[in-house]
Scaffold this active site. Structure first.
Site, PDB file in Angstrom:
ATOM      1  N   ARG A 257      -0.262  31.002 -71.174  1.00 42.94           N
ATOM      2  CA  ARG A 257       1.084  31.988 -71.821  1.00 42.94           C
ATOM      3  C   ARG A 257       2.048  30.545 -72.453  1.00 42.94           C
ATOM      4  O   ARG A 257       2.701  30.085 -71.922  1.00 42.94           O
ATOM      5  CB  ARG A 257       1.787  33.376 -72.040  1.00 42.94           C
ATOM      6  N   ASP A 259       5.372  29.509 -74.044  1.00 41.89           N
ATOM      7  CA  ASP A 259       6.365  30.299 -74.787  1.00 41.89           C
ATOM      8  C   ASP A 259       6.707  29.524 -75.962  1.00 41.89           C
ATOM      9  O   ASP A 259       6.707  28.506 -76.534  1.00 41.89           O
ATOM     10  CB  ASP A 259       6.789  29.686 -73.691  1.00 41.89           C
ATOM     11  N   ALA A 260       7.356  30.245 -76.868  1.00 45.54           N
ATOM     12  CA  ALA A 260       7.694  30.464 -78.107  1.00 45.54           C
ATOM     13  C   ALA A 260       7.807  29.119 -78.531  1.00 45.54           C
ATOM     14  O   ALA A 260       7.890  27.999 -78.801  1.00 45.54           O
ATOM     15  CB  ALA A 260       9.671  29.210 -77.633  1.00 45.54           C
ATOM     16  N   VAL A 261       6.365  29.376 -79.524  1.00 49.25           N
ATOM     17  CA  VAL A 261       5.660  28.321 -80.292  1.00 49.25           C
ATOM     18  C   VAL A 261       6.285  28.398 -82.034  1.00 49.25           C
ATOM     19  O   VAL A 261       6.332  27.421 -81.961  1.00 49.25           O
ATOM     20  CB  VAL A 261       4.336  28.621 -80.594  1.00 49.25           C
ATOM     21  N   GLU A 292       3.846  33.515 -77.616  1.00 54.79           N
ATOM     22  CA  GLU A 292       4.639  34.098 -77.740  1.00 54.79           C
ATOM     23  C   GLU A 292       4.741  33.350 -79.577  1.00 54.79           C
ATOM     24  O   GLU A 292       5.262  32.133 -78.927  1.00 54.79           O
ATOM     25  CB  GLU A 292       5.676  33.965 -76.981  1.00 54.79           C
ATOM     26  N   HIS A 314       8.057  46.504 -78.627  1.00 50.87           N
ATOM     27  CA  HIS A 314       9.244  45.923 -77.838  1.00 50.87           C
ATOM     28  C   HIS A 314      10.274  46.735 -78.521  1.00 50.87           C
ATOM     29  O   HIS A 314      10.789  47.995 -78.557  1.00 50.87           O
ATOM     30  CB  HIS A 314       9.091  45.664 -77.336  1.00 50.87           C
ATOM     31  N   HIS A 315      10.386  46.344 -79.853  1.00 48.90           N
ATOM     32  CA  HIS A 315      11.956  46.339 -80.289  1.00 48.90           C
ATOM     33  C   HIS A 315      11.825  47.832 -80.500  1.00 48.90           C
ATOM     34  O   HIS A 315      13.388  48.411 -80.611  1.00 48.90           O
ATOM     35  CB  HIS A 315      12.303  45.334 -81.471  1.00 48.90           C
ATOM     36  N   HIS A 387      10.969  39.759 -68.645  1.00 49.83           N
ATOM     37  CA  HIS A 387      11.878  38.506 -68.150  1.00 49.83           C
ATOM     38  C   HIS A 387      12.714  38.441 -69.561  1.00 49.83           C
ATOM     39  O   HIS A 387      14.015  38.776 -68.837  1.00 49.83           O
ATOM     40  CB  HIS A 387      11.468  37.266 -67.697  1.00 49.83           C
ATOM     41  N   ASN A 392      17.736  38.746 -70.684  1.00 53.23           N
ATOM     42  CA  ASN A 392      18.650  38.272 -72.259  1.00 53.23           C
ATOM     43  C   ASN A 392      19.815  38.979 -72.150  1.00 53.23           C
ATOM     44  O   ASN A 392      20.518  38.971 -73.142  1.00 53.23           O
ATOM     45  CB  ASN A 392      17.780  37.326 -72.815  1.00 53.23           C
TER      46      ASN A 392
END
Length: 610
Positions: A257, A259-261, A292, A314-315, A387, A392
């Protein structure tokens, strides 16, 4: 598979080890770069082209070593395979061929079979302790475990996103072979193992690249975590490509996975590395690459990446369940700032993938997203919690503390029975309320800077801010560096009603939906009220999956459904006959299959055949 690695030590056929270092700024006039092996004298490294240094020497497994630069500075290997202690300690020579795999014939699983469980290895007590949880997860219905980053980070407590030695498993979790044993155990249980990797930044403590090669970073492109990594540089691209292949090949991982591409200016590297993976280990077994990407850019999904985390799902659902509309949630809140009500965003995310496919984001002030229709639903990873979305928050509250449990049970059923790939966060399956807060183990000065930064970040954020004290001042946030912040995050895995709920839903998913998901296509959705919707998808076997969701407590009048199909699931009785009569009961999730000749119609909760 044994590769001729450019970065990191490589054991040659004659038993000796070749050490290499890319350090175009390491040497001083008249002074060599040296390898120092514990118990041996220093060895001068031969200078090669393009800033490379090399030396070949005998070295036993577990030998400690470091590099001494021209000015006398000693540094660990930036491609260290293991560390003797922490990020500033000597590196360790390891032999990845030493581990004897118990399941060498494992070839992975197709992606549509995935039910993902995100966990933090350190919270569970290390690699061996995490492995002990795997039989329980297999019984639950988990088919893929996703490890939060395990690359070596400063200290013994960290989320993992402060890693600085990306080839070395975190030593406080156990040796590299303990990670291999965890993965091996999962494979024996029929479970894939995915690893979260971070290629958009390095952590603030222990990063050696500024001393070795300042060209590793871009001075003109900042990120929230420091200068951007310069993927225009060939050796930078090679470093991270080798890292990807090393994790997949040396540890038999089933996927990564990324992260934050969206924080990477990758100069096409992500497309290149996907090709390298599919032409390498992906030729022999199922390998899955997950992104992500806050930009909602579907490009990678059409060019080598398997799936993408879907924040829109999700949001929108979070706003519906909690009523929170601060920060980015405002984009999903209708009158609070979003263009459409949250139920419309959820409906589009379920049917088409992204809710934002090029529309204006008020929170970001830009157009967000690209077209996602036409992609299979399994291209999107959905989640109620992860997470980020727990950690956060200022206090790390879990969703059960924020939402009506009756509505949450319906949301869980939606999550498990929709064709998107569901992801659960550690402890969610047993209704854990253990707060998962941000935690670190930094030296005092850095710890104070992080503590102050977090206080500033949350002080003015409605909804995320601290509870106000009696005098109007904000209370102090939990200290990320305090051991108690870390210790409080460990969930209790009770065998309770929540665990039973998840187990039943995932069993139904595996028996009735998974065999039909390959070839599933974009769906259609209808908003029924501010809290209710209906959505349908054509599945790969020609059947149609339809879900009806009502997150409100009041029954809703709907058009009578004369032939809803074969009942798969009803969150409560008598919701199914009520739907046929034109009523969608409150706090209800209904799932039906149409034109599915072989479905078992036994109701999973009552045992009564429909």
């Amino acid at each position: 598979m044994t590769r001729d690695w450019h970065f990191g030590p490589t054991r040659l056929k004659d038993g000796r080890v070749r050490f290499r270092l890319w350090a175009p700024e390491a040497a001083a006039p008249g002074l060599a770069v040296r390898l120092e092996l514990l118990g041996m004298g220093p060895l001068a490294m031969t200078a090669l082209e393009d800033g490379w240094y090399e030396v070949i020497t005998p070295a036993c497994p577990e030998a400690r070593y470091w590099f001494r630069l021209g000015d006398g500075t000693t540094l660990p290997d930036p491609a260290s395979r293991a560390q003797a202690g922490d990020v500033h300690s000597p590196s360790v020579v390891v032999d990845p061929q030493r581990y004897t795999w118990r399941h060498p014939g494992w070839r992975g699983r197709p992606w549509h079979e995935a039910v993902v469980y995100e966990l933090h290895v350190g919270i569970l007590g290390g690699f061996s302790a995490a492995a002990a949880q795997l039989p329980r997860l297999a019984r639950l219905g988990i088919t893929a475990v996703e490890l939060m980053p395990v690359a070596e980070f400063p200290g013994a407590r960290n989320w993992g996103y402060d890693g600085v030695l990306p080839f070395a498993p975190e030593c406080s979790y156990g040796p590299p072979d303990a990670l291999r044993a965890l993965i091996d155990t999962a494979h024996g249980l029929g479970m894939m193992v995915l690893l979260d990797v971070v290629y958009n930044h390095f952590g603030p403590e222990g990063n050696v690249w500024p001393r070795l090669a300042s060209c590793f970073f871009r001075a003109d492109r900042p990120t929230p975590w420091g200068p951007a990594i310069d993927f225009r540089q060939p050796e930078v691209r090679r470093f991270f490509t080798e890292n990807v292949l090393y994790w997949l090949e040396a540890f038999h991982l089933d996927g990564l996975r990324f992260d934050a591409v969206h924080a990477m200016e990758d100069a096409g590297w992500l497309h290149e590395v996907a090709k390298a993976v599919h032409e390498g280990p992906g030729r022999e077994r199922h390998i899955h690459l997950i992104a992500e990407n806050d930009n909602n850019d579907a490009t990678l999904l059409r060019d080598g990446f398997t799936a993408q985390w879907n924040d829109d799902f999700h949001h929108a659902l979070h706003v519906l369940l909690t009523g929170e509309t601060h920060g980015y949630y405002g984009d999903y809140a209708g009158a609070s700032g979003g263009m459409h009500p949250p139920i419309a965003h959820l409906a589009r995310a379920l049917a088409e993938g992204f809710a934002y496919q090029g529309e204006a984001s008020a929170y970001r002030g830009v157009l967000r997203g690209t077209l996602s229709t036409g992609l299979p639903p399994t291209s999107f990873v959905s989640f109620l919690q992860n997470h980020d979305q727990i950690g956060n928050r200022a206090h790390g509250e879990r969703l059960l503390q924020l939402a009506d449990p009756r509505a949450l049970r319906c949301a869980v059923a939606l999550h498990c029975l929709a064709p998107q790939i569901p992801l659960l966060f550690m402890g969610e399956e047993s209704g854990s309320k253990a707060p998962f807060r941000y935690f670190t183990d930094h030296p005092p000065a850095l710890a104070e800077a992080v503590r102050a930064g977090r206080q500033r970040e949350f002080a003015g954020m409605a909804g995320f801010a601290d509870d106000a004290a009696a005098d109007g001042a904000h209370a102090t946030l939990p200290d990320p560096n305090a051991p108690d912040t870390f210790a409080a995050a460990c969930p209790v895995f009770d065998d309770n009603d929540w665990a039973t709920w998840y187990t039943r839903l995932l069993a139904l998913r595996h028996t009735q939906l998974v065999p039909r998901l390959a070839g599933a296509r974009t769906g259609t959705a209808t908003v029924l009220s501010d809290l209710a919707l209906q959505v349908s998808w054509p599945l790969g076997d020609g059947s149609t999956l339809s879900l009806w969701l009502n997150l409100g407590g009041e029954a809703l009048a709907v058009t009578p459904v004369n032939e809803p199909g074969t009942l798969l699931f009803a969150s409560q009785e008598p919701a199914y006959p009520a739907l046929c009569d034109g009523r969608l009961d409150g706090y209800t999730l209904l799932a039906c299959l149409r034109d599915a000749a072989t479905v078992d119609t036994t109701h999973p909760l009552t045992g009564v055949r429909a």
